[in-house]
Design a protein around this motif. Structure first.
Motif, PDB file in Angstrom:
ATOM      1  N   ILE A  34       0.687  -1.257   0.131  1.00 20.34           N
ATOM      2  CA  ILE A  34       0.093  -0.064  -0.141  1.00 20.34           C
ATOM      3  C   ILE A  34       0.954   1.256   0.009  1.00 20.34           C
ATOM      4  N   PRO A  36       0.532   5.108   0.292  1.00 23.95           N
ATOM      5  CA  PRO A  36      -0.413   6.554   0.584  1.00 23.95           C
ATOM      6  C   PRO A  36       0.308   7.540   0.116  1.00 23.95           C
ATOM      7  N   VAL A  77      -4.296   6.525  -2.014  1.00 21.74           N
ATOM      8  CA  VAL A  77      -3.765   5.252  -1.838  1.00 21.74           C
ATOM      9  C   VAL A  77      -3.461   4.613  -3.033  1.00 21.74           C
ATOM     10  N   GLY A  87      -5.915   2.215  -7.264  1.00 17.32           N
ATOM     11  CA  GLY A  87      -6.049   3.104  -6.401  1.00 17.32           C
ATOM     12  C   GLY A  87      -7.340   3.978  -6.128  1.00 17.32           C
ATOM     13  N   HIS A 190       4.816  10.618  -2.205  1.00 17.96           N
ATOM     14  CA  HIS A 190       4.500   9.275  -1.936  1.00 17.96           C
ATOM     15  C   HIS A 190       5.002   8.960  -0.466  1.00 17.96           C
TER      16      HIS A 190
END
Length: 191
Positions: A34, A36, A77, A87, A190
């Motif tokens: 993942i 974000p 995300v 995402g 990021h």
């Protein structure tokens, strides 16, 4: 001979997915996980004066047209899947002229490219509040579509400048209910 051919085919069939599966993506980050991010963008809303949509009825040079610049905050995300990603993203924008606020949610999907780049498409739902409307209707909502790219420092020759900070430049163009064209650019961080 037939059994040898079947054995070779089976070995290829089972070895190909194992070979294709890697632990990292092209940018060196994990291939699965993942990611974000947050970002700050700026751009311009240019509504079509020939369209008969609720936001464009006053776009023939009159003061009610919601054309104008905006500043936008985004957060989302990404879920990388090897060389691809999917995402979700949300946005809030403040307009300088015509549009007061915009906010929306999107689904995104695309390809991971180069050392840290992304090429994507997105679709979602956008709400728009205008500054002033002659007919009293200050809000509209509908489907929004977009295409974009993100490039990292390594992709534009600045590999040693930011290290592994996850800073990317985003260029995007989108449309609200096919009533406008909305180019924008900004910086995405990021994690």
């Amino acid at each position: 001979m037939r059994y040898l051919t079947l054995a070779a085919a089976a070995a290829t069939l089972f070895a190909a997915p194992a070979y294709a599966q890697t632990d990292t993506a092209p940018d060196g980050t994990p291939a699965f996980g993942i990611e974000p991010y947050v970002g700050l963008m700026g751009g311009y809303n240019d509504f079509d004066s020939d369209n008969d949509g609720p936001l464009t009825t006053n776009c023939n040079g009159r003061s009610g047209c919601p054309d104008g610049g905006f500043v936008e905050a985004v957060a989302g995300v990404n879920i990388p899947v090897a060389a691809f990603f999917i995402g979700a993203e949300g946005n809030v924008a403040k307009g300088f002229k015509g549009i007061d606020y915009e906010y929306g949610v999107y689904g995104r999907a695309g390809l991971r490219a180069g050392d840290s780049g992304l090429i994507y498409g997105k679709v979602g739902y956008q709400w728009i509040e205008t500054d002033e409307r002659s007919n009293g209707d200050r809000e509209d909502d509908g489907i929004s579509y977009g295409l974009g790219v993100e490039v990292g420092p390594k992709d534009i020759g600045l590999g040693g400048l930011t290290g592994n900070s996850g800073v990317r430049l985003r260029l995007e163009v989108s449309t609200f209910d096919l009533q406008n064209i909305r180019p924008s650019a900004g910086v995405i961080f990021h994690f």
